[in-house]
Design an enzyme around this catalytic site. Structure first.
Site, PDB file in Angstrom:
ATOM      1  CD  GLU A 249     -39.245  -8.728 -18.708  1.00  0.00           C
ATOM      2  OE1 GLU A 249     -38.136  -9.169 -19.102  1.00  0.00           O
ATOM      3  OE2 GLU A 249     -40.270  -9.402 -18.650  1.00  0.00           O
ATOM      4  CB  CYS A 283     -37.429 -12.985 -20.079  1.00  0.00           C
ATOM      5  SG  CYS A 283     -38.673 -12.635 -18.857  1.00  0.00           S
ATOM      6  CD  GLU A 380     -33.986 -14.416 -24.347  1.00  0.00           C
ATOM      7  OE1 GLU A 380     -34.232 -13.595 -25.233  1.00  0.00           O
ATOM      8  OE2 GLU A 380     -34.504 -14.380 -23.217  1.00  0.00           O
TER       9      GLU A 380
HETATM   10  P1  NAP Z   1     -41.508 -10.316 -30.112  1.00  0.00           P
HETATM   11  O1  NAP Z   1     -41.523 -10.267 -31.594  1.00  0.00           O
HETATM   12  O2  NAP Z   1     -40.685  -9.353 -29.371  1.00  0.00           O
HETATM   13  O3  NAP Z   1     -43.056 -10.166 -29.649  1.00  0.00           O
HETATM   14  C1  NAP Z   1     -43.499  -9.584 -28.445  1.00  0.00           C
HETATM   15  C2  NAP Z   1     -44.706  -8.688 -28.728  1.00  0.00           C
HETATM   16  O4  NAP Z   1     -44.315  -7.613 -29.569  1.00  0.00           O
HETATM   17  C3  NAP Z   1     -45.834  -9.388 -29.466  1.00  0.00           C
HETATM   18  O5  NAP Z   1     -47.070  -8.890 -29.035  1.00  0.00           O
HETATM   19  C4  NAP Z   1     -45.551  -8.999 -30.899  1.00  0.00           C
HETATM   20  O6  NAP Z   1     -46.669  -9.125 -31.744  1.00  0.00           O
HETATM   21  C5  NAP Z   1     -45.139  -7.566 -30.715  1.00  0.00           C
HETATM   22  N1  NAP Z   1     -44.420  -7.003 -31.846  1.00  0.00           N
HETATM   23  C6  NAP Z   1     -43.711  -7.664 -32.814  1.00  0.00           C
HETATM   24  N2  NAP Z   1     -43.218  -6.778 -33.709  1.00  0.00           N
HETATM   25  C7  NAP Z   1     -43.604  -5.544 -33.296  1.00  0.00           C
HETATM   26  C8  NAP Z   1     -43.411  -4.225 -33.820  1.00  0.00           C
HETATM   27  N3  NAP Z   1     -42.723  -4.003 -34.934  1.00  0.00           N
HETATM   28  N4  NAP Z   1     -43.943  -3.175 -33.137  1.00  0.00           N
HETATM   29  C9  NAP Z   1     -44.639  -3.376 -32.017  1.00  0.00           C
HETATM   30  N5  NAP Z   1     -44.882  -4.606 -31.496  1.00  0.00           N
HETATM   31  C10 NAP Z   1     -44.369  -5.674 -32.128  1.00  0.00           C
HETATM   32  O7  NAP Z   1     -41.148 -11.746 -29.637  1.00  0.00           O
HETATM   33  P2  NAP Z   1     -41.396 -13.122 -30.448  1.00  0.00           P
HETATM   34  O8  NAP Z   1     -41.175 -12.918 -31.911  1.00  0.00           O
HETATM   35  O9  NAP Z   1     -42.680 -13.648 -30.042  1.00  0.00           O
HETATM   36  O10 NAP Z   1     -40.229 -13.986 -29.860  1.00  0.00           O
HETATM   37  C11 NAP Z   1     -38.923 -13.813 -30.370  1.00  0.00           C
HETATM   38  C12 NAP Z   1     -37.894 -13.856 -29.264  1.00  0.00           C
HETATM   39  O11 NAP Z   1     -38.167 -12.825 -28.314  1.00  0.00           O
HETATM   40  C13 NAP Z   1     -37.889 -15.108 -28.437  1.00  0.00           C
HETATM   41  O12 NAP Z   1     -37.214 -16.132 -29.047  1.00  0.00           O
HETATM   42  C14 NAP Z   1     -37.242 -14.604 -27.170  1.00  0.00           C
HETATM   43  O13 NAP Z   1     -35.859 -14.559 -27.321  1.00  0.00           O
HETATM   44  C15 NAP Z   1     -37.755 -13.209 -27.020  1.00  0.00           C
HETATM   45  N6  NAP Z   1     -38.898 -13.098 -26.080  1.00  0.00           N
HETATM   46  C16 NAP Z   1     -38.691 -12.585 -24.858  1.00  0.00           C
HETATM   47  C17 NAP Z   1     -39.741 -12.494 -23.971  1.00  0.00           C
HETATM   48  C18 NAP Z   1     -39.585 -11.948 -22.610  1.00  0.00           C
HETATM   49  O14 NAP Z   1     -40.336 -12.306 -21.727  1.00  0.00           O
HETATM   50  N7  NAP Z   1     -38.664 -11.029 -22.363  1.00  0.00           N
HETATM   51  C19 NAP Z   1     -41.006 -12.931 -24.330  1.00  0.00           C
HETATM   52  C20 NAP Z   1     -41.202 -13.445 -25.623  1.00  0.00           C
HETATM   53  C21 NAP Z   1     -40.136 -13.510 -26.486  1.00  0.00           C
HETATM   54  P3  NAP Z   1     -46.816 -10.450 -32.691  1.00  0.00           P
HETATM   55  O15 NAP Z   1     -46.969 -11.599 -31.788  1.00  0.00           O
HETATM   56  O16 NAP Z   1     -48.053 -10.147 -33.438  1.00  0.00           O
HETATM   57  O17 NAP Z   1     -45.587 -10.518 -33.529  1.00  0.00           O
END
Ligand code: NAP
Ligand code: MG
Length: 476
Positions: A249, A283, A380
């Site tokens: 998602e 999102c 986004e």
């Molecule tokens: P993200 O990096 O995608 O993080 C989401 C989850 O994935 C966290 O638990 C994160 O852990 C984990 N993760 C990160 N790198 C990973 C890897 N290589 N392998 C497996 N899991 C991994 O999102 P974010 O950095 O927090 O936010 C960045 C952008 O993502 C936002 O600006 C937004 O555009 C988007 N976002 C979308 C949603 C949604 O609901 N669809 C939610 C949040 C963010 P860590 O926290 O330890 O890095």
């Protein structure tokens, strides 16, 4: 309930094997308020092994009625602890307390729904050729990794854990580094409600370490992820090696389409919170608004007026509608979009600055005249920023809507039934609402088209996604 501070593995809190800890910052005060253990690969090994033991040792074979009873007890205990869960959520991500309470209640409701779903979920009998009898079974997969983000940490954890457990799987839950507390509370509460040790493990730790180790682990059968499209793509690549099941998602750039025949006053009053709720870190945020030209100017005036009345501030106050952003980094990323918007000729009708000296606050911001190819119209932003544009022609508007690589949600405002149906069919997204902005229903599938994701959370679709489908033919 005390503030959690360690990993939750095998039915108990424990330190990470390496002893590593990370600090949590309250985004409303910018002050560190606690530290939490950070798991490493040794902890992933221990948690996956314990989950596999719990699955083979009985969870997969437990009578459906018993599983349902435990899920109902988890829901009841979550309701008893709503205040604690809401407070932890508010401290770690700055979520306004009233929203945090609602979302804690939603998490409990998700467990109730899947507790009830257990007895309604099964295979089919198929009418194959004479001489035999054919039926399908829905079987649990084994150990599921659930990787969740920081924007709705508690409800999204429940969206994944409850149906996975209901279908007979064990789960290793990895919360985002910024928001481990409510995931840990879920582990502790589920265990206190009678969930056997090892059935749910909670591993706070870095995405690149814990997330990658989980996704690559041979005993993990499915990865259920919510977060950025970039990390979703990375996870899908890693999962390809073992053909692991994935549900993703991901991001969105959801349209809010307002026709002149709509109750556009109501749309203008309601639309600010469809993008600014959770300080825009959603999102499903309706971040690009298309308004039919004959009502564009009065719509914008009313939208801006409603935006300026939103209450931004201290998340501990029950009347607060917008708290701070989650982190300094997330705010800086949104401010970079605003700089680019200014440079490329967009105008800021309201907001654009920092309303308070302390805390990662950003005022809700309305952009007009954004170029059709500008970043603020296409990408986004994941913060409290909306762009509004007029349109003249339905078909041309829909072409622009569907030119987005995303397709998560969207809203359509019109009083004309055939137009509502026609446009609902045409918009390429997984979730739509007509004359409303409501996207999430526990009973209904939630997820995206295109780069917004794969598979569905919620409803019976999520149950299906946590099972393998087996066909058995028996000769008569
Ligand atoms: P993200 O990096 O995608 O993080 C989401 C989850 O994935 C966290 O638990 C994160 O852990 C984990 N993760 C990160 N790198 C990973 C890897 N290589 N392998 C497996 N899991 C991994 O999102 P974010 O950095 O927090 O936010 C960045 C952008 O993502 C936002 O600006 C937004 O555009 C988007 N976002 C979308 C949603 C949604 O609901 N669809 C939610 C949040 C963010 P860590 O926290 O330890 O890095
Ligand atoms: Mg990231």
């Amino acid at each position: 309930m005390k503030l959690p501070g360690q990993l939750y593995v095998d039915g108990a809190y424990r330190e990470a094997a390496s002893g590593a800890r990370t600090s949590l910052i309250n985004p409303a005060t910018e002050a560190e308020f606690t530290t939490v253990s950070a798991a490493g690969t040794a902890d992933v090994e221990a948690a996956v092994a314990s989950a596999q033991r719990a699955w083979e040792g009985g969870w997969r074979d437990l009578a459906p009625g018993k599983r349902a009873e435990i899920l109902y007890r988890i829901a009841r205990l979550l309701r008893d602890y709503v205040e604690h869960i809401a407070e932890f959520e508010m401290l770690q991500i700055g979520k306004p307390i009233a929203d945090a309470r609602d979302e804690a209640g939603l998490g409990a409701r998700v467990f109730e729904y899947y507790a009830g779903a257990i007895s309604q979920f099964g295979g089919q009998t198929l009418p194959v050729a004479r001489g035999g009898f054919d039926f399908t079974l829905r079987q649990s997969m084994g150990v599921v990794a659930a990787i969740v983000p920081w924007n709705f940490p508690f409800p999204i954890a429940c969206w994944k854990v409850a149906p996975a457990l209901a279908a007979g799987n064990c789960v290793v839950l990895k919360p985002a580094s910024l928001s481990p507390l409510t995931a840990l509370a879920l582990g502790e509460i589920a265990h206190a409600a009678g969930l056997p040790a090892g059935v749910l493990q909670v591993l706070p730790g870095s995405g690149s370490v814990v997330g990658d180790a989980l996704v690559s682990h041979p005993l993990i059968r499915k990865v259920s992820f919510t977060g950025s499209t970039e990390v979703g793509r990375h996870i899908m690549g890693l999962a390809a090696k073992d053909i692991k099941r994935v549900s993703l998602e991901l991001g969105g750039k959801s349209p809010n389409i307002v026709f002149a025949d709509a109750d556009w006053q109501k749309a203008a009053d309601n639309s600010p919170m469809s993008v600014f709720a959770n300080t825009g870190q959603d999102c499903c945020a309706r971040s690009r608004v298309y308004v039919e030209r004959s009502v564009y100017e009065p719509f914008v005036e009313r939208f801006v007026g409603a935006t300026q009345k939103l209450i931004v501030g201290d998340p501990t106050h029950t009347e607060t509608q917008l708290g701070p952003m989650v982190s300094a980094g997330q705010r800086a990323s949104v401010e970079a979009y605003l700089d680019d918007a200014r440079k490329t000729g967009a105008t800021i009708a309201c907001g654009g600055g920092r309303p308070l000296a302390k805390g990662y606050y950003l005022s809700p911001t309305v952009l007009l005249n954004a170029g059709a190819d500008s970043k603020c119209w296409r990408e986004e932003i994941f913060g409290p920023v909306v762009a509004i544009t007029p349109f003249d022609d339905e078909a041309a508007m829909l072409r622009d809507v569907n030119a987005s690589p995303y397709g998560l949600s969207g809203s359509i405002w019109t009083q004309n039934l055939s137009r509502a149906l026609r446009v609902s069919r045409a918009v390429q997204s997984g979730v739509l609402s007509v004359n409303s902005h409501s996207s999430v229903h526990v009973e209904a599938p939630f997820g995206g088209f295109k780069t917004s994701g794969l598979g569905r959370d919620l409803g019976m679709s999520a149950m299906e996604g946590y099972t393998e489908l087996k066909n058995v033919y028996v000769a008569e």
